[in-house]
Design a protein around this motif. Structure first.
Motif, PDB file in Angstrom:
ATOM      1  N   ALA A 353     -12.772   4.804  -6.308  1.00  0.00           N
ATOM      2  CA  ALA A 353     -11.993   5.742  -5.501  1.00  0.00           C
ATOM      3  C   ALA A 353     -10.896   5.029  -4.715  1.00  0.00           C
ATOM      4  N   VAL A 354     -11.226   3.873  -4.126  1.00  0.00           N
ATOM      5  CA  VAL A 354     -10.251   3.153  -3.302  1.00  0.00           C
ATOM      6  C   VAL A 354      -9.101   2.617  -4.146  1.00  0.00           C
ATOM      7  N   PHE A 355      -9.424   1.887  -5.203  1.00  0.00           N
ATOM      8  CA  PHE A 355      -8.365   1.305  -6.035  1.00  0.00           C
ATOM      9  C   PHE A 355      -7.603   2.390  -6.786  1.00  0.00           C
ATOM     10  N   GLY A 356      -8.336   3.316  -7.382  1.00  0.00           N
ATOM     11  CA  GLY A 356      -7.665   4.375  -8.127  1.00  0.00           C
ATOM     12  C   GLY A 356      -6.825   5.259  -7.235  1.00  0.00           C
ATOM     13  N   GLY A 357      -7.386   5.658  -6.088  1.00  0.00           N
ATOM     14  CA  GLY A 357      -6.640   6.527  -5.189  1.00  0.00           C
ATOM     15  C   GLY A 357      -5.420   5.847  -4.589  1.00  0.00           C
ATOM     16  N   ALA A 358      -5.600   4.601  -4.134  1.00  0.00           N
ATOM     17  CA  ALA A 358      -4.471   3.883  -3.535  1.00  0.00           C
ATOM     18  C   ALA A 358      -3.372   3.638  -4.558  1.00  0.00           C
ATOM     19  N   GLY A 359      -3.758   3.279  -5.778  1.00  0.00           N
ATOM     20  CA  GLY A 359      -2.755   3.024  -6.807  1.00  0.00           C
ATOM     21  C   GLY A 359      -1.972   4.263  -7.183  1.00  0.00           C
ATOM     22  N   LEU A 360      -2.674   5.366  -7.395  1.00  0.00           N
ATOM     23  CA  LEU A 360      -1.986   6.608  -7.771  1.00  0.00           C
ATOM     24  C   LEU A 360      -1.131   7.146  -6.629  1.00  0.00           C
ATOM     25  N   TRP A 361      -1.631   7.023  -5.403  1.00  0.00           N
ATOM     26  CA  TRP A 361      -0.856   7.487  -4.241  1.00  0.00           C
ATOM     27  C   TRP A 361       0.440   6.703  -4.101  1.00  0.00           C
ATOM     28  N   ALA A 362       0.358   5.348  -4.193  1.00  0.00           N
ATOM     29  CA  ALA A 362       1.561   4.525  -4.070  1.00  0.00           C
ATOM     30  C   ALA A 362       2.517   4.773  -5.240  1.00  0.00           C
ATOM     31  N   TRP A 363       1.983   4.970  -6.439  1.00  0.00           N
ATOM     32  CA  TRP A 363       2.824   5.240  -7.610  1.00  0.00           C
ATOM     33  C   TRP A 363       3.548   6.567  -7.470  1.00  0.00           C
ATOM     34  N   LYS A 364       2.862   7.563  -6.911  1.00  0.00           N
ATOM     35  CA  LYS A 364       3.433   8.903  -6.835  1.00  0.00           C
ATOM     36  C   LYS A 364       4.405   9.048  -5.671  1.00  0.00           C
ATOM     37  N   THR A 365       4.077   8.480  -4.507  1.00  0.00           N
ATOM     38  CA  THR A 365       4.860   8.749  -3.285  1.00  0.00           C
ATOM     39  C   THR A 365       5.812   7.628  -2.901  1.00  0.00           C
ATOM     40  N   SER A 366       5.627   6.413  -3.431  1.00  0.00           N
ATOM     41  CA  SER A 366       6.471   5.259  -3.084  1.00  0.00           C
ATOM     42  C   SER A 366       6.632   5.108  -1.577  1.00  0.00           C
ATOM     43  N   PRO A 367       5.536   4.864  -0.848  1.00  0.00           N
ATOM     44  CA  PRO A 367       5.645   4.696   0.605  1.00  0.00           C
ATOM     45  C   PRO A 367       6.436   3.444   0.956  1.00  0.00           C
ATOM     46  N   LEU A 386       3.325  -1.801 -11.012  1.00  0.00           N
ATOM     47  CA  LEU A 386       2.308  -2.564 -10.280  1.00  0.00           C
ATOM     48  C   LEU A 386       1.236  -1.640  -9.724  1.00  0.00           C
ATOM     49  N   TRP A 387       1.649  -0.492  -9.202  1.00  0.00           N
ATOM     50  CA  TRP A 387       0.663   0.428  -8.618  1.00  0.00           C
ATOM     51  C   TRP A 387      -0.187   1.080  -9.686  1.00  0.00           C
ATOM     52  N   LEU A 388       0.354   1.255 -10.871  1.00  0.00           N
ATOM     53  CA  LEU A 388      -0.468   1.745 -11.971  1.00  0.00           C
ATOM     54  C   LEU A 388      -1.530   0.714 -12.357  1.00  0.00           C
ATOM     55  N   CYS A 389      -1.184  -0.570 -12.197  1.00  0.00           N
ATOM     56  CA  CYS A 389      -2.174  -1.621 -12.450  1.00  0.00           C
ATOM     57  C   CYS A 389      -3.320  -1.545 -11.441  1.00  0.00           C
ATOM     58  N   VAL A 390      -2.980  -1.250 -10.175  1.00  0.00           N
ATOM     59  CA  VAL A 390      -4.026  -1.076  -9.161  1.00  0.00           C
ATOM     60  C   VAL A 390      -4.931   0.085  -9.542  1.00  0.00           C
ATOM     61  N   ALA A 391      -4.329   1.199  -9.969  1.00  0.00           N
ATOM     62  CA  ALA A 391      -5.119   2.349 -10.392  1.00  0.00           C
ATOM     63  C   ALA A 391      -5.980   2.021 -11.604  1.00  0.00           C
ATOM     64  N   LEU A 392      -5.476   1.155 -12.477  1.00  0.00           N
ATOM     65  CA  LEU A 392      -6.235   0.764 -13.663  1.00  0.00           C
ATOM     66  C   LEU A 392      -7.495  -0.006 -13.285  1.00  0.00           C
ATOM     67  N   VAL A 393      -7.414  -0.814 -12.235  1.00  0.00           N
ATOM     68  CA  VAL A 393      -8.613  -1.506 -11.746  1.00  0.00           C
ATOM     69  C   VAL A 393      -9.644  -0.486 -11.287  1.00  0.00           C
ATOM     70  N   GLY A 394      -9.178   0.553 -10.581  1.00  0.00           N
ATOM     71  CA  GLY A 394     -10.098   1.625 -10.190  1.00  0.00           C
ATOM     72  C   GLY A 394     -10.721   2.302 -11.386  1.00  0.00           C
ATOM     73  N   ALA A 395      -9.937   2.485 -12.439  1.00  0.00           N
ATOM     74  CA  ALA A 395     -10.470   3.094 -13.661  1.00  0.00           C
ATOM     75  C   ALA A 395     -11.539   2.203 -14.290  1.00  0.00           C
ATOM     76  N   LEU A 423      -8.613  -7.050 -15.938  1.00  0.00           N
ATOM     77  CA  LEU A 423      -7.458  -6.153 -16.029  1.00  0.00           C
ATOM     78  C   LEU A 423      -6.321  -6.586 -15.114  1.00  0.00           C
ATOM     79  N   TRP A 424      -6.644  -7.032 -13.901  1.00  0.00           N
ATOM     80  CA  TRP A 424      -5.588  -7.344 -12.930  1.00  0.00           C
ATOM     81  C   TRP A 424      -4.666  -8.463 -13.418  1.00  0.00           C
ATOM     82  N   PRO A 425      -5.180  -9.628 -13.805  1.00  0.00           N
ATOM     83  CA  PRO A 425      -4.249 -10.674 -14.262  1.00  0.00           C
ATOM     84  C   PRO A 425      -3.535 -10.322 -15.559  1.00  0.00           C
ATOM     85  N   VAL A 426      -4.243  -9.686 -16.490  1.00  0.00           N
ATOM     86  CA  VAL A 426      -3.618  -9.372 -17.777  1.00  0.00           C
ATOM     87  C   VAL A 426      -2.452  -8.397 -17.606  1.00  0.00           C
TER      88      VAL A 426
END
Length: 553
Positions: A353-367, A386-395, A423-426
């Motif tokens: 939830a944390v990684f997926g939510g934070a990644g998707l939120w940053a990707w969508k809203t560009s804070p 980059l933020w999609l990569c964060v969401a991928l870790v959550g996935a 997933l993160w380094p790759v």
């Protein structure tokens, strides 16, 4: 070990050396290969006396074997990490049984700080291996001995730790709890008689390992007897060791700093350790040295590194295997508890939830924070990739939780951690490497000066010289930037049509005509510019315009 290999090796070959330390050691290693000077590391034209050359030797070997530094600079860290896990497993098997050894190695591998350190080409992974090997030798001798060969091996490994980073001597702290337990007649502790010469052999093995580098280095330095080499000896033997410990001049932190580091980076290890504490109390009551020798050594190391003002997170890494070893005998019992499995599953879902939510939120809203990071790394689209990569870790955490379910919640959590570290380094290394390694910036500079241009560096960092596309001139690294700039001007004046100066923007002085510096971009929060020969104000020397108005041409 196969899982460890995949997790620790993920990303090798996808990036170059990243600051702060990796470019320095890779540069020194490459210069060793080019110059054939192995005893005295050089950073550019200057001697590098901050650390002994052990790591640089190994990196140079991998560069020689593979024909380059891309990927090779990480091989020592990878093998050190795998070697540390193998030693921990072997030690747990010898002290307890094979299952305990497996648990101990798994605890180390699952710890965030261990993987983070091993995935970087710093001195600490190699230092961690030597210290763990040294501890293993002493523990096997003291608790499963007498085994004098293992004792001597442990002391020799401690000496190799000294010529790797200087702190290998902490291995010998293991003899303090052993001495106390021996005096108090704890069961399981070896008692020897008439073996003083064998114990003294450990000191000989320790000094022999140090002498492998120290003796030829001193003989060569005093044979040359130049001020630079004599200064190198003073610096590396005293200033960077005893003086650094007793009078730290950087990384100043509070005495409880490492407790916070453990809470923040020894996840999930310390969460499990909380439930092992009652077993440790029972082991104390039963006078179990297999548990308390590693634990007391951990306490001594914690105190040792907490005394000086200067502290860095990585200093405490060598203590992790001993904590894992003390926890491992009780892990099997804990894993049978349903509440622990449910807790592991809940943590896996929380991470998803944390990684997926934070990644998707940053990707969508560009804070704002996303935009700042994207600008710093020179990423397009506000760093959306980059933020999609964060969401991928959550996935990855979510996938592991769905596969293993609450019944195997601990495996679900560990599987999510493993997928995250893969997933993160790759996914992120190809995105970030151009900026982090300075490759992007040096490519732009190379194109800007043309095929006949010559490049001089002022106020540079190691990655700048390492990533240079052609031979460059440099005017010292540790020298004052004003002195470097003065010499660079003289160098440029000798061939103004072809010579350019690449300079850290912070070192540009008042002698540079406004608008003449050509920005080359950013690399690791550092901005650099190219200065052509006509960038200087007439009559301006060392930043002073000799009475000319500030806007004079």
């Amino acid at each position: 070990m196969l899982i460890a290999l995949v997790v620790l090796a993920a990303g090798i070959g996808l990036r170059g050396p990243w600051p702060p330390d990796e470019p320095r050691f890779a540069l020194v290693a490459r210069q060793m290969l080019d110059s054939g000077q192995w005893l005295f590391p050089h950073r550019g034209s200057e001697l590098y006396a901050d650390k002994p050359p052990m790591l640089m030797w190994t990196e140079a070997f991998w560069m020689w074997l593979t024909g380059g530094w891309q990927g090779a600079f990480l091989m020592t860290s990878l093998l050190s990490g795998l070697g540390t896990l193998a030693v921990v497993w072997h030690l747990g098997r010898r002290l307890w049984d094979a299952r305990t050894g497996l648990y101990a190695a798994a605890i180390v591998l699952s710890s965030m700080q261990f993987v983070e350190v091993v995935k970087h080409a710093q001195i600490d992974p190699l230092n961690l291996f030597w210290i763990t090997l040294g501890n293993a030798g002493l523990l096997l001798h003291c608790l499963r001995g007498p085994n004098w060969r293992m004792y001597w091996l442990g002391c020799f490994a401690a000496g190799l730790g000294v010529i790797t980073k200087g702190v290998g001597v902490i291995v010998l702290l293991m003899l303090l709890p052993y001495a106390v337990m021996r005096v108090r007649r704890w069961p399981g502790v070896i008692l020897t008689r008439g073996d003083g010469w064998r114990w003294a052999g450990g000191a000989l093995a320790f000094l022999l390992a140090i002498a492998l580098w120290l003796v030829p280095m001193l003989a060569t330095a005093y044979g040359k007897a130049t001020p630079a080499y004599l200064a190198y000896v003073r610096d590396i033997l005293f200033h960077q060791t005893a003086d650094r410990y007793a009078n730290s001049w950087m990384h100043e932190e509070k005495p409880w700093f490492f407790l916070l580091v453990i809470l923040r980076t020894w996840i999930p290890t310390w969460l499990l350790a909380v439930f092992v504490v009652p077993r440790w109390r029972e082991a104390w009551r039963l006078r179990e040295p297999r548990v308390w020798m590693p634990l007391l050594w951990f306490v001594l190391v914690l105190v040792f590194f907490s005394i000086p003002r200067g502290k860095r997170e990585i200093y405490i890494v060598p203590a992790l295997p001993m904590i894992a070893l003390a926890m491992a005998p009780y892990v099997g019992e804990l894993l049978k508890a349903r509440w622990l499995q449910r807790l592991g599953f809940a943590l896996a879902i929380a991470c998803a939830a944390v990684f997926g939510g934070a990644g998707l939120w940053a990707w969508k809203t560009s804070p704002a924070v996303a935009r700042r990071l994207a600008a710093g790394y020179e990423l397009p689209d506000n760093g959306a990739a980059l933020w999609l990569c964060v969401a991928l870790v959550g996935a990855g955490f979510l996938l592991s939780a769905l596969i293993f379910r609450p019944r195997r919640g601990v495996v679900a959590l560990l599987g999510g951690i493993a997928l995250g570290w893969i997933l993160w380094p790759v996914t992120t290394y190809p995105l970030l490497d151009g900026n982090q390694s300075a490759r992007q910036l040096m490519t732009r500079a190379d194109e800007a000066i043309g095929p006949d241009g010559q490049l001089g560096l002022v106020s540079w960092r190691e990655e700048i010289l390492l990533q240079a596309r052609r031979p460059v001139a440099e005017f010292g690294f540790a020298r004052d930037a004003a002195l470097q700039l003065r010499d660079a001007r003289a160098w440029q004046a000798a061939d103004p049509a072809h010579r350019w100066i690449l300079i850290n923007d912070e070192a540009i002085d008042a002698c540079v005509v406004d608008g003449k510096a050509r920005p080359m971009g950013h690399a690791n929060r550092m901005s650099l510019s190219l200065l052509p020969a006509d960038a200087w104000r007439t009559g301006c020397v060392d930043g002073a315009s000799k009475g000319l108005p500030p806007d004079a041409p």
